[in-house]
Design an enzyme around this catalytic site. Structure first.
Site, PDB file in Angstrom:
ATOM      1  N   GLY A 139      23.456  15.119 -75.179  1.00  0.00           N
ATOM      2  CA  GLY A 139      22.158  14.470 -75.096  1.00  0.00           C
ATOM      3  C   GLY A 139      22.181  13.112 -74.435  1.00  0.00           C
ATOM      4  O   GLY A 139      21.167  12.418 -74.419  1.00  0.00           O
ATOM      5  N   GLY A 140      23.351  12.732 -73.890  1.00  0.00           N
ATOM      6  CA  GLY A 140      23.412  11.465 -73.168  1.00  0.00           C
ATOM      7  C   GLY A 140      22.448  11.412 -71.999  1.00  0.00           C
ATOM      8  O   GLY A 140      21.993  10.348 -71.594  1.00  0.00           O
ATOM      9  N   GLY A 177      28.100  20.398 -69.768  1.00  0.00           N
ATOM     10  CA  GLY A 177      29.063  19.385 -70.165  1.00  0.00           C
ATOM     11  C   GLY A 177      28.866  18.985 -71.616  1.00  0.00           C
ATOM     12  O   GLY A 177      28.103  19.595 -72.362  1.00  0.00           O
ATOM     13  N   GLU A 224      18.580  22.011 -73.485  1.00  0.00           N
ATOM     14  CA  GLU A 224      19.940  22.544 -73.455  1.00  0.00           C
ATOM     15  C   GLU A 224      20.159  23.521 -74.607  1.00  0.00           C
ATOM     16  O   GLU A 224      20.777  24.573 -74.438  1.00  0.00           O
ATOM     17  CB  GLU A 224      20.951  21.392 -73.512  1.00  0.00           C
ATOM     18  CG  GLU A 224      21.012  20.605 -72.214  1.00  0.00           C
ATOM     19  CD  GLU A 224      21.819  19.328 -72.290  1.00  0.00           C
ATOM     20  OE1 GLU A 224      22.086  18.739 -71.231  1.00  0.00           O
ATOM     21  OE2 GLU A 224      22.171  18.898 -73.407  1.00  0.00           O
TER      22      GLU A 224
END
Length: 220
Positions: free
Chosen positions: A95-96, A82, A103
């Protein structure tokens, strides 16, 4: 449709990019959780997955999907993840969920990045969502001062968060990311920065965007 239903829709749509007999790169977050659940329905057709977080690894294994360490894999056809924001060129802020470094490692193994998101994540200029930056703890204050000096950004420590790598996350507000590749390249050179949550070097090649009228496919 609800946001949750839109996430399920794009998670299901991402299955078309999964190649039989391959190892699939799997990201992190609530939208990716929907993809993992969909992937479980075809798990007998793939070798397994490479995961970008402890949480995704646990969910994959709970579905009976083998998870390979990134060191065991030399390349993968696709990485499906996402985004917190994505622009018209396929650049992303991520990076939320605090998994940005892993990632990027998995994205670097992949031939193509497939982004799955709902339409609220598509923006003209990134920066509305706070930019996550993974930092070595002793450098946090120094990096925060540098963001203020270089970009006028207000960096704050994400309280109570330690990454899977044992580091801290700064969230930087007040940015206009008009040249994502240049900012990514610059910030990644700062001492103490593990990685910045701009994905311009590893930008999306396809975005599956959940909309009220169905899945919109954007190719970059």
């Amino acid at each position: 449709m609800t946001q949750d239903e839109l996430k399920a829709l794009v998670g299901q749509a991402a299955l078309q990019y999964v190649q039989p007999g391959s190892v699939v790169g799997v990201g992190t977050g609530s939208t990716v959780n929907k993809f993992i659940d969909a992937l479980a329905t075809v798990k007998d057709t793939i070798r397994g997955a490479v995961s970008s977080s402890v949480a995704s690894t646990a969910r994959l294994q709970a579905h009976g999907i083998p998870v390979f360490d990134a060191a065991e894999v030399t390349s993968i056809p696709v990485y499906i993840d996402g985004a917190d924001e994505i622009d018209a060129a396929g650049n992303m802020v991520k990076g939320g969920g605090a998994a940005l470094t892993r990632e990027k490692i998995v994205a670097d193994l992949a031939e193509r990045f497939i982004c799955i998101a709902d339409e609220s994540k598509l923006v003209d200029v990134m920066g509305r969502f706070p930019l996550p930056v993974e930092v070595i703890p002793m450098a946090a204050a120094q990096v925060a001062r540098r963001f203020q000096a270089a970009y006028g950004g207000d960096a704050t420590l994400r309280q109570g968060v330690v990454t899977d790598n044992g580091n801290h996350i700064l969230d930087v507000r007040g940015l206009q990311i008009t040249d994502p590749l240049a900012m990514e390249t610059e910030v990644n050179q700062w001492p103490g920065v593990v990685t910045v949550g701009i994905f311009a070097r590893h930008k999306a090649r396809v975005c599956l965007l959940g909309t009220a009228s169905g899945v919109r496919t954007i190719t970059y």
